[in-house]
Design a protein around this motif. Structure first.
Motif, PDB file in Angstrom:
ATOM      1  N   SER A  42       0.844  -1.224  -0.085  1.00 54.87           N
ATOM      2  CA  SER A  42       0.105  -0.007  -0.252  1.00 54.87           C
ATOM      3  C   SER A  42       0.811   1.268   0.007  1.00 54.87           C
ATOM      4  CB  SER A  42      -1.021   0.135   1.111  1.00 54.87           C
ATOM      5  OG  SER A  42      -2.029  -1.021   1.225  1.00 54.87           O
ATOM      6  N   ALA A  43       1.912   1.334   0.837  1.00 55.03           N
ATOM      7  CA  ALA A  43       2.785   2.378   0.649  1.00 55.03           C
ATOM      8  C   ALA A  43       3.501   2.585  -0.689  1.00 55.03           C
ATOM      9  CB  ALA A  43       3.678   2.327   1.769  1.00 55.03           C
ATOM     10  N   HIS A  44       3.738   1.495  -1.265  1.00 50.70           N
ATOM     11  CA  HIS A  44       4.281   1.451  -2.508  1.00 50.70           C
ATOM     12  C   HIS A  44       3.363   2.421  -3.502  1.00 50.70           C
ATOM     13  CE1 HIS A  44       6.853   0.761  -6.068  1.00 50.70           C
ATOM     14  NE2 HIS A  44       5.651   0.052  -6.547  1.00 50.70           N
ATOM     15  N   CYS A  45       1.845   1.996  -3.257  1.00 48.46           N
ATOM     16  CA  CYS A  45       1.083   2.459  -4.071  1.00 48.46           C
ATOM     17  C   CYS A  45       1.030   4.134  -4.078  1.00 48.46           C
ATOM     18  CB  CYS A  45      -0.292   1.916  -3.979  1.00 48.46           C
ATOM     19  SG  CYS A  45      -0.383   0.434  -4.422  1.00 48.46           S
ATOM     20  N   PHE A  46       1.116   4.391  -2.730  1.00 46.50           N
ATOM     21  CA  PHE A  46       1.326   6.026  -2.482  1.00 46.50           C
ATOM     22  C   PHE A  46       2.539   6.628  -3.239  1.00 46.50           C
ATOM     23  CE2 PHE A  46      -1.885   5.106   0.976  1.00 46.50           C
ATOM     24  CZ  PHE A  46      -2.851   6.106   0.591  1.00 46.50           C
ATOM     25  N   ASP A  47       3.510   5.890  -3.197  1.00 49.09           N
ATOM     26  CA  ASP A  47       4.911   6.269  -3.636  1.00 49.09           C
ATOM     27  C   ASP A  47       4.627   6.513  -5.179  1.00 49.09           C
ATOM     28  OD1 ASP A  47       6.518   6.477  -1.476  1.00 49.09           O
ATOM     29  OD2 ASP A  47       7.217   4.582  -1.847  1.00 49.09           O
ATOM     30  N   ILE A  48       3.910   5.521  -5.991  1.00 48.99           N
ATOM     31  CA  ILE A  48       3.463   5.624  -7.265  1.00 48.99           C
ATOM     32  C   ILE A  48       2.752   6.919  -7.764  1.00 48.99           C
ATOM     33  CG2 ILE A  48       2.395   4.449  -9.193  1.00 48.99           C
ATOM     34  CD1 ILE A  48       4.995   3.204  -8.627  1.00 48.99           C
ATOM     35  N   ALA A  49       1.734   7.187  -6.807  1.00 47.09           N
ATOM     36  CA  ALA A  49       0.961   8.324  -6.926  1.00 47.09           C
ATOM     37  C   ALA A  49       1.635   9.469  -6.882  1.00 47.09           C
ATOM     38  CB  ALA A  49      -0.098   8.316  -5.862  1.00 47.09           C
ATOM     39  N   GLN A  50       2.809   9.704  -6.232  1.00 50.16           N
ATOM     40  CA  GLN A  50       3.776  10.804  -6.167  1.00 50.16           C
ATOM     41  C   GLN A  50       4.551  10.838  -7.134  1.00 50.16           C
ATOM     42  OE1 GLN A  50       3.723  13.098  -3.477  1.00 50.16           O
ATOM     43  NE2 GLN A  50       2.043  11.911  -3.014  1.00 50.16           N
ATOM     44  N   SER A  51       5.099   9.780  -7.843  1.00 50.03           N
ATOM     45  CA  SER A  51       6.142   9.675  -8.865  1.00 50.03           C
ATOM     46  C   SER A  51       5.542   9.571 -10.377  1.00 50.03           C
ATOM     47  CB  SER A  51       7.309   8.690  -8.745  1.00 50.03           C
ATOM     48  OG  SER A  51       6.343   7.272  -8.898  1.00 50.03           O
ATOM     49  N   GLY A  60      -8.421  13.635  -8.571  1.00 52.75           N
ATOM     50  CA  GLY A  60      -8.096  13.755  -7.132  1.00 52.75           C
ATOM     51  C   GLY A  60      -7.925  12.476  -6.117  1.00 52.75           C
ATOM     52  N   TYR A  61      -8.205  11.398  -6.628  1.00 54.51           N
ATOM     53  CA  TYR A  61      -8.404  10.114  -5.655  1.00 54.51           C
ATOM     54  C   TYR A  61      -7.466   8.953  -6.428  1.00 54.51           C
ATOM     55  CZ  TYR A  61     -12.348   8.651  -8.536  1.00 54.51           C
ATOM     56  OH  TYR A  61     -12.984   8.292  -9.625  1.00 54.51           O
ATOM     57  N   SER A  62      -7.181   7.865  -5.801  1.00 51.76           N
ATOM     58  CA  SER A  62      -6.285   6.986  -6.290  1.00 51.76           C
ATOM     59  C   SER A  62      -7.208   6.405  -7.382  1.00 51.76           C
ATOM     60  CB  SER A  62      -6.207   5.822  -5.259  1.00 51.76           C
ATOM     61  OG  SER A  62      -5.642   4.705  -5.793  1.00 51.76           O
ATOM     62  N   ALA A  63      -6.336   6.189  -8.487  1.00 53.25           N
ATOM     63  CA  ALA A  63      -6.952   5.670  -9.910  1.00 53.25           C
ATOM     64  C   ALA A  63      -7.448   4.084  -9.682  1.00 53.25           C
ATOM     65  CB  ALA A  63      -5.993   5.759 -10.977  1.00 53.25           C
ATOM     66  N   PHE A  64      -6.701   3.638  -8.596  1.00 53.36           N
ATOM     67  CA  PHE A  64      -7.239   2.036  -8.323  1.00 53.36           C
ATOM     68  C   PHE A  64      -8.920   1.925  -8.116  1.00 53.36           C
ATOM     69  CE2 PHE A  64      -2.880   1.259  -7.257  1.00 53.36           C
ATOM     70  CZ  PHE A  64      -2.462   0.173  -8.164  1.00 53.36           C
ATOM     71  N   ARG A  77      -5.439   1.365 -16.375  1.00 57.29           N
ATOM     72  CA  ARG A  77      -5.346   0.689 -15.057  1.00 57.29           C
ATOM     73  C   ARG A  77      -4.397  -0.496 -15.380  1.00 57.29           C
ATOM     74  NH1 ARG A  77      -8.820   0.218 -11.370  1.00 57.29           N
ATOM     75  NH2 ARG A  77      -8.875  -1.936  -9.766  1.00 57.29           N
ATOM     76  N   GLY A  78      -4.224  -1.185 -16.490  1.00 60.52           N
ATOM     77  CA  GLY A  78      -3.221  -2.138 -16.592  1.00 60.52           C
ATOM     78  C   GLY A  78      -1.810  -1.434 -16.679  1.00 60.52           C
ATOM     79  N   GLU A  79      -1.722  -0.661 -16.890  1.00 60.55           N
ATOM     80  CA  GLU A  79      -0.349   0.070 -16.902  1.00 60.55           C
ATOM     81  C   GLU A  79      -0.195   0.590 -15.616  1.00 60.55           C
ATOM     82  OE1 GLU A  79       2.185   4.115 -18.667  1.00 60.55           O
ATOM     83  OE2 GLU A  79       0.244   3.253 -19.597  1.00 60.55           O
ATOM     84  N   LEU A  80      -1.138   1.020 -14.770  1.00 57.14           N
ATOM     85  CA  LEU A  80      -0.899   1.206 -13.386  1.00 57.14           C
ATOM     86  C   LEU A  80      -0.386  -0.075 -12.575  1.00 57.14           C
ATOM     87  CD1 LEU A  80      -1.075   2.957 -10.855  1.00 57.14           C
ATOM     88  CD2 LEU A  80      -3.406   2.740 -10.916  1.00 57.14           C
ATOM     89  N   ILE A  81      -1.112  -1.103 -12.828  1.00 57.29           N
ATOM     90  CA  ILE A  81      -0.829  -2.294 -12.002  1.00 57.29           C
ATOM     91  C   ILE A  81       0.269  -2.960 -12.409  1.00 57.29           C
ATOM     92  CG2 ILE A  81      -1.536  -4.896 -12.131  1.00 57.29           C
ATOM     93  CD1 ILE A  81      -4.420  -3.577 -12.097  1.00 57.29           C
TER      94      ILE A  81
END
Length: 110
Positions: A42-51, A60-64, A77-81
């Protein structure tokens, strides 16, 4: 206001909440041996949101949480995953995180 950072997420887990896992009180979700992998992910997902906000943040919210309504949104979505998954593999390859066989750990407790 954007999404939290990974540090803010981890700090937020230390808010005095009462957590029980398999009937036992968990004093620190972020340090629990069987919950650490989920917290790290989950922390990594927040890092991805920053980078990669163009990939990981939608309205304004998580694309997940966005349900894909077009072929382009499904591709994104596939690219995000894939990005999150590749980052986790890279992180583990560099010695980070604790990859554990949770089934083996659960069996050892029996």
């Amino acid at each position: 206001m954007g999404l939290r950072t990974a540090k803010e997420y981890r700090d937020g887990l230390r808010d005095g909440r009462r957590v029980f896992y398999r009937g036992q009180r968990v004093t620190s979700v972020g340090d629990h041996p069987e919950l650490t992998l989920a917290v790290d992910h989950s922390a990594h997902c927040f890092d991805i949101a920053q980078s990669h906000p163009e990939l990981a943040v939608a309205d304004g919210y998580s694309a997940f949480y966005r349900v894909p309504r077009s072929a382009e949104q499904l591709r994104a979505r596939g690219e995000l995953i894939e990005t999150v998954s590749a980052g986790r593999r890279d992180h583990r390859a560099q010695g980070g995180g604790q990859r554990r066989d949770v089934r083996a750990a659960a069996h050892a407790r029996r």
